[in-house]
Design a protein around this motif. Sequence first.
Motif, PDB file in Angstrom:
ATOM      1  N   GLY A 296      52.826  35.215  20.889  1.00 35.83           N
ATOM      2  CA  GLY A 296      52.410  33.888  20.447  1.00 35.83           C
ATOM      3  C   GLY A 296      53.538  33.030  19.926  1.00 35.83           C
ATOM      4  N   ALA A 297      54.774  33.526  20.008  1.00 36.00           N
ATOM      5  CA  ALA A 297      55.913  32.764  19.488  1.00 36.00           C
ATOM      6  C   ALA A 297      56.494  31.851  20.558  1.00 36.00           C
ATOM      7  CB  ALA A 297      56.982  33.712  18.979  1.00 36.00           C
ATOM      8  N   ASP A 298      56.884  30.675  20.140  1.00 31.59           N
ATOM      9  CA  ASP A 298      57.568  29.731  21.022  1.00 31.59           C
ATOM     10  C   ASP A 298      59.055  29.779  20.680  1.00 31.59           C
ATOM     11  OD1 ASP A 298      58.561  27.670  22.517  1.00 31.59           O
ATOM     12  OD2 ASP A 298      57.149  26.163  21.804  1.00 31.59           O
ATOM     13  N   VAL A 299      59.820  30.548  21.440  1.00 26.72           N
ATOM     14  CA  VAL A 299      61.240  30.726  21.126  1.00 26.72           C
ATOM     15  C   VAL A 299      62.036  29.452  21.379  1.00 26.72           C
ATOM     16  CG1 VAL A 299      61.140  33.203  21.554  1.00 26.72           C
ATOM     17  CG2 VAL A 299      61.759  31.647  23.419  1.00 26.72           C
ATOM     18  N   ARG A 300      61.424  28.469  22.045  1.00 22.69           N
ATOM     19  CA  ARG A 300      62.106  27.191  22.237  1.00 22.69           C
ATOM     20  C   ARG A 300      62.113  26.379  20.949  1.00 22.69           C
ATOM     21  NH1 ARG A 300      58.366  25.123  26.933  1.00 22.69           N
ATOM     22  NH2 ARG A 300      56.929  25.865  25.301  1.00 22.69           N
ATOM     23  N   ARG A 301      61.332  26.798  19.979  1.00 18.58           N
ATOM     24  CA  ARG A 301      61.286  26.140  18.666  1.00 18.58           C
ATOM     25  C   ARG A 301      61.694  27.153  17.602  1.00 18.58           C
ATOM     26  NH1 ARG A 301      55.583  23.748  17.838  1.00 18.58           N
ATOM     27  NH2 ARG A 301      54.936  25.418  19.236  1.00 18.58           N
ATOM     28  N   THR A 302      62.950  27.536  17.640  1.00 22.47           N
ATOM     29  CA  THR A 302      63.471  28.524  16.702  1.00 22.47           C
ATOM     30  C   THR A 302      64.246  27.847  15.585  1.00 22.47           C
ATOM     31  OG1 THR A 302      63.636  30.253  18.398  1.00 22.47           O
ATOM     32  CG2 THR A 302      65.012  30.513  16.445  1.00 22.47           C
ATOM     33  N   VAL A 303      63.948  28.261  14.371  1.00 18.85           N
ATOM     34  CA  VAL A 303      64.659  27.785  13.187  1.00 18.85           C
ATOM     35  C   VAL A 303      65.255  28.991  12.477  1.00 18.85           C
ATOM     36  CG1 VAL A 303      64.446  26.651  10.936  1.00 18.85           C
ATOM     37  CG2 VAL A 303      63.150  25.782  12.893  1.00 18.85           C
ATOM     38  N   LEU A 304      66.528  28.895  12.102  1.00 16.93           N
ATOM     39  CA  LEU A 304      67.171  29.929  11.306  1.00 16.93           C
ATOM     40  C   LEU A 304      67.044  29.584   9.835  1.00 16.93           C
ATOM     41  CD1 LEU A 304      70.575  30.568  13.150  1.00 16.93           C
ATOM     42  CD2 LEU A 304      68.343  31.592  13.585  1.00 16.93           C
ATOM     43  N   THR A 305      66.709  30.585   9.026  1.00 16.07           N
ATOM     44  CA  THR A 305      66.734  30.394   7.583  1.00 16.07           C
ATOM     45  C   THR A 305      67.309  31.644   6.952  1.00 16.07           C
ATOM     46  OG1 THR A 305      65.463  29.643   5.654  1.00 16.07           O
ATOM     47  CG2 THR A 305      64.412  31.280   7.068  1.00 16.07           C
ATOM     48  N   GLY A 306      67.898  31.474   5.800  1.00 13.43           N
ATOM     49  CA  GLY A 306      68.466  32.606   5.082  1.00 13.43           C
ATOM     50  C   GLY A 306      68.710  32.216   3.646  1.00 13.43           C
ATOM     51  N   HIS A 307      68.714  33.228   2.783  1.00 10.88           N
ATOM     52  CA  HIS A 307      68.848  32.991   1.349  1.00 10.88           C
ATOM     53  C   HIS A 307      70.158  33.567   0.844  1.00 10.88           C
ATOM     54  CE1 HIS A 307      67.850  34.177  -2.962  1.00 10.88           C
ATOM     55  NE2 HIS A 307      67.752  32.864  -2.970  1.00 10.88           N
ATOM     56  N   SER A 308      70.930  32.757   0.126  1.00 10.12           N
ATOM     57  CA  SER A 308      72.152  33.219  -0.523  1.00 10.12           C
ATOM     58  C   SER A 308      73.166  33.699   0.521  1.00 10.12           C
ATOM     59  CB  SER A 308      71.791  34.299  -1.545  1.00 10.12           C
ATOM     60  OG  SER A 308      72.844  34.546  -2.434  1.00 10.12           O
ATOM     61  N   ALA A 309      73.516  34.994   0.529  1.00 12.49           N
ATOM     62  CA  ALA A 309      74.389  35.513   1.579  1.00 12.49           C
ATOM     63  C   ALA A 309      73.754  35.350   2.951  1.00 12.49           C
ATOM     64  CB  ALA A 309      74.720  36.980   1.319  1.00 12.49           C
ATOM     65  N   GLY A 310      72.435  35.460   3.013  1.00 13.40           N
ATOM     66  CA  GLY A 310      71.728  35.221   4.273  1.00 13.40           C
ATOM     67  C   GLY A 310      71.778  33.766   4.694  1.00 13.40           C
ATOM     68  N   GLY A 311      71.865  32.864   3.720  1.00 10.32           N
ATOM     69  CA  GLY A 311      72.056  31.455   4.047  1.00 10.32           C
ATOM     70  C   GLY A 311      73.397  31.231   4.702  1.00 10.32           C
ATOM     71  N   HIS A 312      74.414  31.929   4.197  1.00 11.52           N
ATOM     72  CA  HIS A 312      75.718  31.881   4.867  1.00 11.52           C
ATOM     73  C   HIS A 312      75.604  32.340   6.305  1.00 11.52           C
ATOM     74  CE1 HIS A 312      78.934  34.571   6.394  1.00 11.52           C
ATOM     75  NE2 HIS A 312      79.640  33.465   6.276  1.00 11.52           N
TER      76      HIS A 312
ATOM     77  N   VAL B 195      67.706  26.022   8.021  1.00 11.48           N
ATOM     78  CA  VAL B 195      67.367  25.719   6.633  1.00 11.48           C
ATOM     79  C   VAL B 195      68.001  26.817   5.782  1.00 11.48           C
ATOM     80  CG1 VAL B 195      65.548  25.364   4.932  1.00 11.48           C
ATOM     81  CG2 VAL B 195      65.217  24.572   7.283  1.00 11.48           C
ATOM     82  N   ALA B 196      69.105  26.482   5.133  1.00 13.76           N
ATOM     83  CA  ALA B 196      69.866  27.452   4.348  1.00 13.76           C
ATOM     84  C   ALA B 196      69.492  27.302   2.877  1.00 13.76           C
ATOM     85  CB  ALA B 196      71.358  27.244   4.554  1.00 13.76           C
ATOM     86  N   LEU B 197      69.134  28.409   2.242  1.00 14.07           N
ATOM     87  CA  LEU B 197      68.600  28.406   0.884  1.00 14.07           C
ATOM     88  C   LEU B 197      69.653  28.932  -0.086  1.00 14.07           C
ATOM     89  CD1 LEU B 197      65.190  30.064   1.850  1.00 14.07           C
ATOM     90  CD2 LEU B 197      65.839  27.634   1.984  1.00 14.07           C
ATOM     91  N   ALA B 198      70.128  28.069  -0.965  1.00 15.88           N
ATOM     92  CA  ALA B 198      71.191  28.434  -1.911  1.00 15.88           C
ATOM     93  C   ALA B 198      72.281  29.229  -1.209  1.00 15.88           C
ATOM     94  CB  ALA B 198      70.605  29.230  -3.083  1.00 15.88           C
ATOM     95  N   PRO B 199      72.814  28.718  -0.115  1.00 18.77           N
ATOM     96  CA  PRO B 199      73.736  29.506   0.699  1.00 18.77           C
ATOM     97  C   PRO B 199      75.135  29.596   0.093  1.00 18.77           C
ATOM     98  CG  PRO B 199      73.596  27.295   1.583  1.00 18.77           C
ATOM     99  CD  PRO B 199      72.605  27.356   0.443  1.00 18.77           C
TER     100      PRO B 199
END
Length: 254
Positions: free
Chosen positions: A96-112, A141-145
């Motif tokens: 059910g995923a639409d890989v054409r609409r992919t967003v990356l997100t990560g927190h802190s080191a994951g934001g980097h 969308v990087a969270l406190a990266p």
Amino acid sequence: MIDFYAPRTAGDAPAPLVVVLHGGAWRARYDRRHVTPFADFLARRGFAVANVEYRRGGDTEPVGGTPPAGRWPDTFEDVAAALDALPDLARTALPGADVRRTVLTGHSAGGHLALWAAARHVLPADSPWRLPEAAPLRGVVALAPIADFTVAEQLAVCEHASLQLLGGSAHFEQRLPYADPARLLPTGIATTLVQGRADLVVPEAVSEAYADAAANAGEPVGLTLLADVGHFPLIDPAAEACITVAEEIAQLAW
């Protein structure tokens, strides 16, 4: 390793895919379980979610000390390999995923890592992780990266984790062009940073430095500053800040 979460909403319409990269200063004591509640929260809001693991530093904790952060080049190899394999894996694991609409997100080191993964097409030509063209992403969308390694080191963020990630002072300057998001601009990919103004772990100045570097490169990025918010509410489903994060992701994904 990647954990997949199917969107838990009614309807048959394909759902955007959100790729989550956990934080924890690239240290082994923190793994993808750290953001499992956040990944589940996003799935409940209608996103298909991929929670990505990667190798970190400090498999054994030194007595009375802080384990080293990250592994060079393993941490970067794992993230690059996961993102390269993800579209095909998601088609199987998340029909059910639409890989054409992919967003990356990560927190802190994951934001980097999210910012870095979106910038692989502007890595130096001799980088083994360079892509010939930009990945087909809706945005980041990087969270406190930890988004600017020079400023992070000036502030001793996470006990100099970025210095350790790059292999120490003997390698830091040489490896910055291959690893520091602030050096990999412009990317041409929509990017938003979400930062708590009361964050004492990764201070606001780090996100502001990245936003300034992007503007100087001719690429303004979004910077959402949340008053009276610390480091962890951004990934805490019980916090209002987490709702703001989901809304920022939705703006890019839908």
